[in-house]
Every structure is written in structure tokens, then in C-alpha cells.
Scaffold this motif. Structure first.
Motif, PDB file in Angstrom:
ATOM      1  N   ALA A   1       0.828  -1.220   0.000  1.00 33.46           N
ATOM      2  CA  ALA A   1       0.000   0.000   0.000  1.00 33.46           C
ATOM      3  C   ALA A   1       0.857   1.263   0.000  1.00 33.46           C
ATOM      4  CB  ALA A   1      -0.967  -0.016   1.177  1.00 33.46           C
ATOM      5  N   ILE A   2       1.867   1.258  -0.841  1.00 28.64           N
ATOM      6  CA  ILE A   2       2.760   2.405  -0.946  1.00 28.64           C
ATOM      7  C   ILE A   2       2.353   3.223  -2.173  1.00 28.64           C
ATOM      8  CG2 ILE A   2       5.143   3.125  -1.351  1.00 28.64           C
ATOM      9  CD1 ILE A   2       5.950   0.594   0.263  1.00 28.64           C
ATOM     10  N   PRO A   3       1.905   4.445  -1.954  1.00 25.00           N
ATOM     11  CA  PRO A   3       1.518   5.293  -3.088  1.00 25.00           C
ATOM     12  C   PRO A   3       2.735   5.597  -3.965  1.00 25.00           C
ATOM     13  CG  PRO A   3       0.824   6.262  -0.996  1.00 25.00           C
ATOM     14  CD  PRO A   3       1.723   5.118  -0.678  1.00 25.00           C
ATOM     15  N   TYR A   4       2.492   5.675  -5.247  1.00 21.94           N
ATOM     16  CA  TYR A   4       3.568   6.014  -6.182  1.00 21.94           C
ATOM     17  C   TYR A   4       2.965   6.717  -7.387  1.00 21.94           C
ATOM     18  CZ  TYR A   4       1.974   1.961  -8.874  1.00 21.94           C
ATOM     19  OH  TYR A   4       1.216   1.067  -9.579  1.00 21.94           O
ATOM     20  N   ARG A   5       3.831   7.392  -8.093  1.00 21.86           N
ATOM     21  CA  ARG A   5       3.446   7.996  -9.366  1.00 21.86           C
ATOM     22  C   ARG A   5       4.357   7.400 -10.421  1.00 21.86           C
ATOM     23  NH1 ARG A   5       4.414  14.136 -11.266  1.00 21.86           N
ATOM     24  NH2 ARG A   5       3.496  13.910 -13.334  1.00 21.86           N
ATOM     25  N   GLN A   6       3.770   6.933 -11.512  1.00 24.04           N
ATOM     26  CA  GLN A   6       4.548   6.361 -12.609  1.00 24.04           C
ATOM     27  C   GLN A   6       4.336   7.211 -13.859  1.00 24.04           C
ATOM     28  OE1 GLN A   6       5.291   2.011 -14.155  1.00 24.04           O
ATOM     29  NE2 GLN A   6       3.204   2.587 -14.617  1.00 24.04           N
ATOM     30  N   VAL A   7       5.432   7.482 -14.559  1.00 20.67           N
ATOM     31  CA  VAL A   7       5.338   8.176 -15.839  1.00 20.67           C
ATOM     32  C   VAL A   7       6.077   7.367 -16.900  1.00 20.67           C
ATOM     33  CG1 VAL A   7       5.032  10.477 -14.843  1.00 20.67           C
ATOM     34  CG2 VAL A   7       7.330   9.670 -15.366  1.00 20.67           C
ATOM     35  N   GLU A   8       5.560   7.447 -18.124  1.00 19.99           N
ATOM     36  CA  GLU A   8       6.186   6.778 -19.270  1.00 19.99           C
ATOM     37  C   GLU A   8       6.750   7.857 -20.187  1.00 19.99           C
ATOM     38  OE1 GLU A   8       5.235   3.314 -22.572  1.00 19.99           O
ATOM     39  OE2 GLU A   8       3.591   4.164 -21.415  1.00 19.99           O
ATOM     40  N   HIS A   9       7.951   7.601 -20.726  1.00 21.34           N
ATOM     41  CA  HIS A   9       8.681   8.624 -21.491  1.00 21.34           C
ATOM     42  C   HIS A   9       9.721   7.959 -22.376  1.00 21.34           C
ATOM     43  CE1 HIS A   9      11.553   7.579 -18.412  1.00 21.34           C
ATOM     44  NE2 HIS A   9      10.651   7.908 -17.497  1.00 21.34           N
ATOM     45  N   GLU A  10      10.532   8.770 -23.055  1.00 19.32           N
ATOM     46  CA  GLU A  10      11.635   8.237 -23.841  1.00 19.32           C
ATOM     47  C   GLU A  10      12.633   7.542 -22.907  1.00 19.32           C
ATOM     48  OE1 GLU A  10      11.082  11.416 -23.137  1.00 19.32           O
ATOM     49  OE2 GLU A  10      12.947  12.558 -22.980  1.00 19.32           O
TER      50      GLU A  10
ATOM     51  N   PRO B   1      13.950   1.510 -19.053  1.00 16.48           N
ATOM     52  CA  PRO B   1      14.352   2.910 -18.996  1.00 16.48           C
ATOM     53  C   PRO B   1      13.289   3.884 -19.498  1.00 16.48           C
ATOM     54  CG  PRO B   1      15.484   1.790 -20.784  1.00 16.48           C
ATOM     55  CD  PRO B   1      14.710   0.742 -20.035  1.00 16.48           C
ATOM     56  N   THR B   2      12.153   3.361 -19.909  1.00 16.23           N
ATOM     57  CA  THR B   2      11.058   4.217 -20.395  1.00 16.23           C
ATOM     58  C   THR B   2       9.999   4.487 -19.328  1.00 16.23           C
ATOM     59  OG1 THR B   2       9.988   2.259 -21.299  1.00 16.23           O
ATOM     60  CG2 THR B   2      11.353   3.562 -22.819  1.00 16.23           C
ATOM     61  N   PHE B   3      10.258   4.066 -18.107  1.00 15.78           N
ATOM     62  CA  PHE B   3       9.342   4.330 -16.993  1.00 15.78           C
ATOM     63  C   PHE B   3      10.120   4.913 -15.818  1.00 15.78           C
ATOM     64  CE2 PHE B   3       7.015   1.059 -19.268  1.00 15.78           C
ATOM     65  CZ  PHE B   3       5.721   1.544 -19.242  1.00 15.78           C
ATOM     66  N   THR B   4       9.467   5.798 -15.091  1.00 15.04           N
ATOM     67  CA  THR B   4      10.041   6.361 -13.871  1.00 15.04           C
ATOM     68  C   THR B   4       8.975   6.323 -12.790  1.00 15.04           C
ATOM     69  OG1 THR B   4      11.569   7.819 -15.053  1.00 15.04           O
ATOM     70  CG2 THR B   4      10.994   8.461 -12.810  1.00 15.04           C
ATOM     71  N   LEU B   5       9.406   5.974 -11.575  1.00 15.49           N
ATOM     72  CA  LEU B   5       8.530   5.988 -10.411  1.00 15.49           C
ATOM     73  C   LEU B   5       8.980   7.084  -9.453  1.00 15.49           C
ATOM     74  CD1 LEU B   5       8.213   2.194  -9.539  1.00 15.49           C
ATOM     75  CD2 LEU B   5       6.579   3.622 -10.757  1.00 15.49           C
ATOM     76  N   GLU B   6       7.999   7.714  -8.832  1.00 14.83           N
ATOM     77  CA  GLU B   6       8.240   8.694  -7.776  1.00 14.83           C
ATOM     78  C   GLU B   6       7.581   8.143  -6.511  1.00 14.83           C
ATOM     79  OE1 GLU B   6       7.444  13.274  -8.018  1.00 14.83           O
ATOM     80  OE2 GLU B   6       5.617  12.240  -7.385  1.00 14.83           O
ATOM     81  N   VAL B   7       8.381   7.980  -5.457  1.00 15.32           N
ATOM     82  CA  VAL B   7       7.883   7.399  -4.209  1.00 15.32           C
ATOM     83  C   VAL B   7       8.353   8.274  -3.041  1.00 15.32           C
ATOM     84  CG1 VAL B   7       7.979   5.368  -2.695  1.00 15.32           C
ATOM     85  CG2 VAL B   7       7.992   5.061  -5.172  1.00 15.32           C
ATOM     86  N   ALA B   8       7.454   8.532  -2.114  1.00 19.15           N
ATOM     87  CA  ALA B   8       7.829   9.290  -0.914  1.00 19.15           C
ATOM     88  C   ALA B   8       8.829   8.466  -0.107  1.00 19.15           C
ATOM     89  CB  ALA B   8       6.593   9.602  -0.076  1.00 19.15           C
ATOM     90  N   THR B   9       9.896   9.106   0.342  1.00 18.26           N
ATOM     91  CA  THR B   9      10.914   8.364   1.088  1.00 18.26           C
ATOM     92  C   THR B   9      10.376   7.859   2.424  1.00 18.26           C
ATOM     93  OG1 THR B   9      11.833  10.452   1.902  1.00 18.26           O
ATOM     94  CG2 THR B   9      12.890   9.449  -0.029  1.00 18.26           C
ATOM     95  N   ALA B  10       9.391   8.516   2.985  1.00 15.57           N
ATOM     96  CA  ALA B  10       8.780   8.014   4.225  1.00 15.57           C
ATOM     97  C   ALA B  10       8.147   6.652   3.978  1.00 15.57           C
ATOM     98  CB  ALA B  10       7.740   8.996   4.742  1.00 15.57           C
ATOM     99  N   ASP B  11       7.539   6.468   2.811  1.00 16.59           N
ATOM    100  CA  ASP B  11       6.944   5.172   2.460  1.00 16.59           C
ATOM    101  C   ASP B  11       8.006   4.169   2.020  1.00 16.59           C
ATOM    102  OD1 ASP B  11       4.308   6.025   2.947  1.00 16.59           O
ATOM    103  OD2 ASP B  11       4.197   6.937   0.953  1.00 16.59           O
ATOM    104  N   LEU B  12       9.089   4.680   1.491  1.00 17.10           N
ATOM    105  CA  LEU B  12      10.173   3.816   1.020  1.00 17.10           C
ATOM    106  C   LEU B  12      10.744   2.965   2.153  1.00 17.10           C
ATOM    107  CD1 LEU B  12      11.657   3.345  -1.648  1.00 17.10           C
ATOM    108  CD2 LEU B  12      13.308   5.076  -0.927  1.00 17.10           C
TER     109      LEU B  12
END
Length: 160
Positions: free
Chosen positions: A15-24, A131-142
Motif C-alpha cells: 500500500a505504498i503510493p507512487y506515481r509512474q510516468v512513461e517517457h523516452e 528505462p522508459t518508466f520512472t517511479l516517484e515514491v515518498a521516502t517516508a513510504d520507502l
């Protein structure tokens, strides 16, 4: 299951919130910075180094971009002098792409060395495999994610 799928499953299972983006493909820090700006990602970029140890053991050092490895500290933590594993070892043992090592989701025999400097920031930005995906995760949840991993985990602090 792919490394990407394992990372998403780990985050969802705990149950760790994250944001995923797809890119080059992101294979260098200038491209990573451009992606961060374009998508409004917060936090610091991770740097993961796949290490080889005597006896066939391996470890993944998870630190910050521009951080230099403290080889003496790593040797003391791991009980053997590490070296950077080859690209072939990285691909074979982790499924990662060279220049885009993922910090989490590896088999439990791969030790994890976590730079405590990560927790000086609010968010960590990392690739979950491709390498076409990036995740952003709060370090408190990490911290919860790291505590739940089956890998041996070692605390480390970059000497700037």
C-alpha cells in the motif's frame, strides 16, 4: 514476472503510493532531469550500482545521483571488497538495462545497500526496470518497502 511488474506489485502489496510516468528511454542524468521537469516529478534521482563480491555474491548500492561510492565503507559492510559488476552480469542477474539499474525487486540473494542520505529528501525518483518508466515514491513510504524486502539490507551513508 518482469522487474517492472515486480516493482509495481511490491508497491501495491504494501500500500505504498507512487506515481509512474512513461517517457523516452532515460540512460543518463541530463535526460532524467528533462523528464523530471516535463512531468513535474519531485525528489532526487536515484543511482543504483550493481556490485560483485568474491564468492559469486552480488549487491545493489542505492544512493543519490552524483554520489561517489565509499569503497572502504562498502567493504566493511559486505565483508569483502566490491567491484562494479559487468553489464552482462547486471542484465543476467537483475534484468536491468545497463545505465538504468533498478534498486528494488531483485532475488533475495542480492544484498541491498541503502544510502541513508535518500531519507534526507521527500521523494525518490527511480526506474522500475525499463528505462522508459520512472517511479516517484515518498521516502517516508520507502522505508516500509525496504523493511518488507526479502533481501539483506545494509545501511550506508555517502561521504560527500
Amino acid at each position: 514476472m518482469s522487474l517492472h511488474a515486480r516493482n509495481l506489485a511490491l508497491l501495491e502489496r504494501h500500500a505504498i503510493p507512487y506515481r509512474q510516468v512513461e517517457h523516452e528511454a532515460v540512460l543518463d542524468y541530463p535526460t532524467a532531469h528533462a523528464v523530471r521537469e516535463r512531468f513535474g516529478l519531485h525528489g532526487v534521482e536515484s543511482k543504483s550500482l550493481f556490485l560483485r563480491l568474491k564468492g559469486g555474491r552480488h549487491a545493489m548500492l542505492v544512493t543519490l545521483e552524483n554520489a561517489r561510492a565509499d569503497w572502504a565503507q562498502l567493504k566493511a559492510l559486505l565483508g569483502a571488497r566490491p567491484s562494479i559488476a559487468s553489464d552482462a552480469e547486471l542484465v543476467e542477474l537483475t534484468g536491468c538495462v545497463p545505465q538504468c539499474a533498478c534498486p528494488f525487486g531483485h532475488v533475495e540473494e542480492i544484498a541491498l545497500i541503502v544510502d541513508q542520505a535518500l531519507f534526507d529528501h521527500d521523494y525518490l525518483i527511480y526506474s522500475p526496470g525499463p528505462p522508459t518508466f520512472t517511479l516517484e515514491v515518498a521516502t517516508a513510504d520507502l522505508r516500509r518497502l525496504i523493511d518488507a524486502l526479502p533481501n539483506p539490507v545494509h545501511a550506508y551513508r555517502t561521504a560527500w
